[in-house]
Design an enzyme around this catalytic site. Structure first.
Site, PDB file in Angstrom:
ATOM      1  N   GLY A 117     -72.548  43.420 -36.383  1.00  0.00           N
ATOM      2  CA  GLY A 117     -72.237  44.817 -36.695  1.00  0.00           C
ATOM      3  C   GLY A 117     -70.802  45.225 -36.471  1.00  0.00           C
ATOM      4  O   GLY A 117     -70.427  46.362 -36.757  1.00  0.00           O
ATOM      5  N   GLY A 118     -69.969  44.292 -35.966  1.00  0.00           N
ATOM      6  CA  GLY A 118     -68.607  44.645 -35.582  1.00  0.00           C
ATOM      7  C   GLY A 118     -67.619  44.659 -36.735  1.00  0.00           C
ATOM      8  O   GLY A 118     -67.737  43.870 -37.676  1.00  0.00           O
ATOM      9  N   GLY A 221     -74.558  49.816 -29.875  1.00  0.00           N
ATOM     10  CA  GLY A 221     -74.456  48.619 -29.043  1.00  0.00           C
ATOM     11  C   GLY A 221     -75.537  47.593 -29.345  1.00  0.00           C
ATOM     12  O   GLY A 221     -76.537  47.878 -30.004  1.00  0.00           O
ATOM     13  N   HIS A 222     -75.348  46.364 -28.837  1.00  0.00           N
ATOM     14  CA  HIS A 222     -76.311  45.306 -29.163  1.00  0.00           C
ATOM     15  C   HIS A 222     -77.634  45.448 -28.424  1.00  0.00           C
ATOM     16  O   HIS A 222     -78.602  44.765 -28.738  1.00  0.00           O
ATOM     17  CB  HIS A 222     -75.714  43.915 -28.950  1.00  0.00           C
ATOM     18  CG  HIS A 222     -74.915  43.753 -27.697  1.00  0.00           C
ATOM     19  ND1 HIS A 222     -75.463  43.816 -26.448  1.00  0.00           N
ATOM     20  CD2 HIS A 222     -73.585  43.514 -27.510  1.00  0.00           C
ATOM     21  CE1 HIS A 222     -74.522  43.617 -25.538  1.00  0.00           C
ATOM     22  NE2 HIS A 222     -73.359  43.446 -26.147  1.00  0.00           N
ATOM     23  N   LYS A 370     -61.942  37.656 -29.724  1.00  0.00           N
ATOM     24  CA  LYS A 370     -61.814  39.101 -29.529  1.00  0.00           C
ATOM     25  C   LYS A 370     -60.387  39.582 -29.801  1.00  0.00           C
ATOM     26  O   LYS A 370     -60.147  40.780 -29.869  1.00  0.00           O
ATOM     27  CB  LYS A 370     -62.185  39.479 -28.093  1.00  0.00           C
ATOM     28  CG  LYS A 370     -63.603  39.088 -27.680  1.00  0.00           C
ATOM     29  CD  LYS A 370     -64.647  39.869 -28.440  1.00  0.00           C
ATOM     30  CE  LYS A 370     -66.054  39.539 -27.955  1.00  0.00           C
ATOM     31  NZ  LYS A 370     -67.093  40.157 -28.805  1.00  0.00           N
TER      32      LYS A 370
END
Length: 499
Positions: A117-118, A221-222, A370
């Protein structure tokens, strides 16, 4: 939406407080009622009955999270870090103790889920982060597909790939996966929840309608994984196919590959939930940990690689429900308004499962991208690819990978690509720090410790005694093609100092 408010009196009791009523407690009931009314109004803007029902369910889940937030806010119970500790040794199984299965038949009971989803906004991306090319012109998704396809064809099994997208990445993902149509792999996608951002001052939702601008919503969030699996129907679909175990990981963790030893351990130990943890280093600044109230120091790091028993998950979601710790994520809108996002973390579900514990895995199972510093390491000659899996170069003499710290000039992916004509050779590198306006030519080799300074501000970890020349603002470093730098400090005028 009449059932949005909790049915029991416990919510009202919490709102009233116990021994006294402070300001926050007194306003809890008012805020809940105001939010309930606004959410009901937003739901009423949906016309299609089927869509409305699904959206209503989603908003009920949001409202329940919101009332929990209000309750915890009224109690004002801050986390007591003196009492929070890493878990006892018996709660963590060393990876070295695991044994390989006699055959691969258990893989037929497994499905793989990638949290997808990022957007990669911290790296300057606007689309799905999993579409970023990270190694040999292959994206995160390309590598995942190649890994699982190889697993399926080699072992003659059927491990499906599940992609949990967000409203930010769903369309991108559907477009990307079309190219995998002829692969030996079944791919299923589903959307995680979409919750309204909350205005910090009024505690009211930002959106006014269900189809309001994307900027007024957020994926929570996950930890939303479990709710979304249930409500999307994917959980029931997997169970109907005979799948019993789910391996979950972030799509940007290139070390998160299927491990048959861990699957075998899960089956033999009858654990309903496993969390992969790894030894923590000073480089780790984000990520949760298994928490216990008996020990004093954090020694491990949650990789967010999770193994879940699907039958147990179904039972928990339908009978007991799952209350995950709330993460309050403050944000600022484009027009300067403070908003909050209420999020949860998937690893916090560990407390709901029987015989749940951690596996202390090698660091190679945690290779997230990241930042552009991470990307440089992955793209370099430190790693090669084998069937979509990263393999460390045999010529690397050290067990650890280099520490790479690129400054703000390399923060965005476009800047990163512009500043490297070609990725340097770093097989013998220990530490690279780059700050300021620095450009790398082709076929550059970096060995030992190399520090490049294109601005006045020295990087924090560097001993100031090393600096004999201080670069002026506005100067830049151009490292020439074919240059070999070993244990060097480069200043803005290309003076070199041996370290």
């Amino acid at each position: 939406m009449s059932n949005l408010m909790p049915k029991s009196d416990s919510f009202n009791a919490r709102a009233r407080g116990t021994s006294h009523i402070d300001f926050k407690t007194a306003t809890t009931g008012v805020a809940a009622k105001a939010m309930r009314n606004e959410i009901s109004r937003i739901v009423s803007t949906v016309e299609d009955p089927a869509t409305k029902k699904a959206f209503d369910t989603e908003m009920q889940s949001f409202f329940y999270l919101f009332t929990r937030y209000l309750s915890e806010r009224a109690k004002s119970q801050d986390l007591d870090w003196d009492r929070i500790k890493s878990p006892a040794e018996e709660q963590i199984v060393p990876y070295a103790n695991l044994v390989a299965p006699k055959d691969s038949s258990n893989l037929n009971k497994l499905a793989v889920l990638k949290v997808n989803g990022g957007l990669g906004t911290s790296m300057g991306m606007t689309g799905a982060k999993s579409a970023l090319e990270v190694k040999d012109d292959m994206t995160f998704l390309d590598l995942t597909v190649r890994q699982i396809e190889h697993l399926n064809t080699t072992n003659r099994v059927d491990v499906p790939l599940i992609l949990m997208t967000s409203f930010n990445t769903h369309d991108d993902t559907l477009r990307i996966i079309k190219k995998y149509a002829n692969q030996q792999l079944r791919i299923t996608t589903f959307n995680q929840s979409r919750y309204p951002r909350i205005l910090k001052e009024s505690l009211l939702p930002c959106p006014k309608r269900a189809d309001d601008d994307k900027k007024n919503w957020y994926p929570p969030g996950h930890g939303d994984l479990y709710n979304a699996l249930l409500h999307s129907g994917v959980l029931d679909q997997l169970l109907a196919e005979g799948k019993e175990y789910l391996f979950v990981s972030n799509s940007d963790n290139l070390g998160a590959v299927v491990d048959e030893k861990i699957l075998q351990h899960m089956i033999e130990s009858q654990a309903e939930f496993l969390m992969e943890v790894t030894d923590k280093t000073k480089a780790d600044v984000k990520g949760g940990t298994l928490i216990d109230y008996d020990v004093r120091k954090f020694k491990i790091f949650n990789t967010n690689n999770l193994w879940v028993n699907l039958k147990a998950l179904k039972h928990i979601m339908e009978h007991d429900g799952m209350e995950l710790d709330i993460i309050i994520n403050p944000k600022m809108t484009d027009d300067g308004q403070g908003v909050i996002q209420l999020e949860t973390a998937a690893g916090a579900a560990i407390k709901h499962f029987r015989n749940a514990h951690g596996i202390n895995v090698p660091r190679k199972r945690f290779l997230p991208v990241k930042s552009c510093s991470d990307l440089l390491l992955i793209k370099s000659d430190i790693y090669s690819l084998s069937h979509g899996q990263l393999v460390i170069n045999e010529q690397r003499m050290f067990e650890t990978t280099p520490v790479i710290k690129l400054g703000d000039h390399f923060k965005k992916i476009q800047q990163f690509q512009k500043r490297f004509k070609k990725i340097p050779k770093i097989i013998e590198l220990d530490h690279l720090t780059v700050t300021g306006d620095v450009y790398f030519g082709r076929n550059v080799t970096l060995r030992g410790t190399v520090i490049g300074m294109g601005s006045m501000l020295p990087p924090a970890p560097i001993d100031l005694r090393l600096f004999t020349v201080v670069a002026n603002e506005g100067q830049r470093i151009d490292i020439p093609d074919g240059c070999i730098l070993e244990n060097r400090l480069l200043s803005g005028n290309l003076n070199m100092i041996e370290l």
